[in-house]
Write an enzyme that holds these catalytic residues in place. Structure first.
Site, mmCIF file in Angstrom:
data_model
loop_
_atom_site.group_PDB
_atom_site.id
_atom_site.type_symbol
_atom_site.label_atom_id
_atom_site.label_comp_id
_atom_site.label_asym_id
_atom_site.label_seq_id
_atom_site.Cartn_x
_atom_site.Cartn_y
_atom_site.Cartn_z
ATOM 1 N N ASP A 183 0.590 -1.501 -0.024
ATOM 2 C CA ASP A 183 0.114 -0.131 0.035
ATOM 3 C C ASP A 183 1.072 1.316 -0.011
ATOM 4 O O ASP A 183 2.096 1.151 0.544
ATOM 5 C CB ASP A 183 -0.519 0.256 0.968
ATOM 6 C CG ASP A 183 -1.471 1.133 1.441
ATOM 7 O OD1 ASP A 183 -2.057 1.330 0.616
ATOM 8 O OD2 ASP A 183 -1.546 1.593 2.489
ATOM 9 N N ASP A 189 -0.473 4.712 1.098
ATOM 10 C CA ASP A 189 -0.241 5.867 1.977
ATOM 11 C C ASP A 189 -0.098 4.719 3.461
ATOM 12 O O ASP A 189 -0.960 4.041 3.876
ATOM 13 C CB ASP A 189 -1.351 6.819 2.047
ATOM 14 C CG ASP A 189 -1.607 7.509 0.394
ATOM 15 O OD1 ASP A 189 -0.812 7.130 -0.003
ATOM 16 O OD2 ASP A 189 -2.367 8.773 0.584
#
Length: 299
Positions: free
Chosen positions: A91, A93
């Protein structure tokens, strides 16, 4: 079976990583029923580490709780697997980078606090991700497109991640990032980190300004899993040969689909699905966790 002709057979590899390994940690693990059969140091430039061959029939959560008290992370991995893992998918953020890009963009519209609250609820799994994304992006309407470059330059990589990914690439890994954030921000990072695959949402821009909308299919929880499968197929890998790293509810399907799911300072909604939880504020430990003997073909 845990024994064969009187010999104790190991059940797991236990990898411990941290700024230092406390002297009394192993004694505390033994109180939980960990039988240590072998051990070897696995330090890196960033973190101290030790890999233990153990017999253990207890709870990984109990080990994690004790490790947390000592300021270290642990990974409990079953032995007997010689899977060669070839793809790590992260991922973006709050995983690859320290912040949330949507909040950084919203700050330029004076809406950071409002957007942060929606982001937090979405990451806890309380809101539909696509709906929450469109709601948050709407507050960006009218911002000059130069804000994207401004935010891109302000992004900070998570400590340890750049060196860890570089090391994993030398070991043959391919690296992917799938993000509910924005491709315009991720592209410079993709070049800097030599990423093999990148997928994210696209901010719509008209006449040099953000419209408050995204174009194309939204990269949500389901899409992240689909992209992981797409990358694995492209590389000719089985899903058990993949690793996924994330922090929020939007990463659950990707974590479940991967061969090894790693939660990084994650929300409870994700942590319960992961095989390994990293709670230190660094991803340097990826090198030790993925370099464990059970994950190599040379065992």
């Amino acid at each position: 079976a845990l024994s064969y002709h009187g010999y104790v057979i190991s059940t797991h590899l236990l990898i411990i990583v941290g700024p230092s390994i406390p002297d009394d940690l192993l004694a505390d693990f033994e109180k939980l029923g960990v039988v240590i059969l072998e051990q070897r140091p696995v330090p890196t430039d960033a973190l101290d580490g030790v890999e233990l061959v153990v017999r253990f029939e207890g709870s990984a959560a109990d080990l994690s709780a004790v490790a947390s008290e000592h300021g270290v992370d642990v990974a409990l991995l079953p032995v007997g697997s010689s899977v060669s893992r070839g793809l790590i998918c992260l991922d973006c953020d709050s995983t690859l980078i320290t912040g949330e890009v949507i909040e950084m963009l919203a700050a330029h519209a004076g809406k950071e606090a409002e957007v942060a609250e929606v982001t937090d609820r979405a990451m806890r799994g309380e809101l539909d991700f696509e709906e929450s994304l469109r709601e948050r992006v709407a507050v960006l309407k009218g911002l000059d497109e130069s804000v994207i470059a401004t935010v891109s330059q302000a992004i900070e990589l998570t400590p340890g991640v750049k060196d860890a990914l570089a090391t994993l690439k030398t070991q043959g890994y391919r690296v992917a990032v799938v993000s509910g954030g924005f491709i315009q921000v991720l592209e410079p990072l993709a070049r800097e980190l030599d990423l093999d695959y990148v997928r994210a949402n696209t901010l719509e821009i008209e006449d040099g300004r953000l419209t408050g909308r995204v174009t194309g299919k939204v990269v949500d929880r389901k899409a992240k899993e689909e992209f992981l499968r797409e990358f694995a197929a492209d590389l000719g890998l089985e899903m058990e040969q993949t690793v996924a790293v994330g922090d929020g509810a939007n990463d659950i399907d990707m974590i479940n689909a991967s061969g090894l799911g790693i939660a990084f300072n994650a929300k409870p909604a994700l942590r319960e699905h992961a095989d390994v939880a990293i709670n230190l504020p660094t991803l340097a430990g990826l090198v030790q966790i993925l370099g464990a003997s059970s994950l190599r073909d040379d065992k």
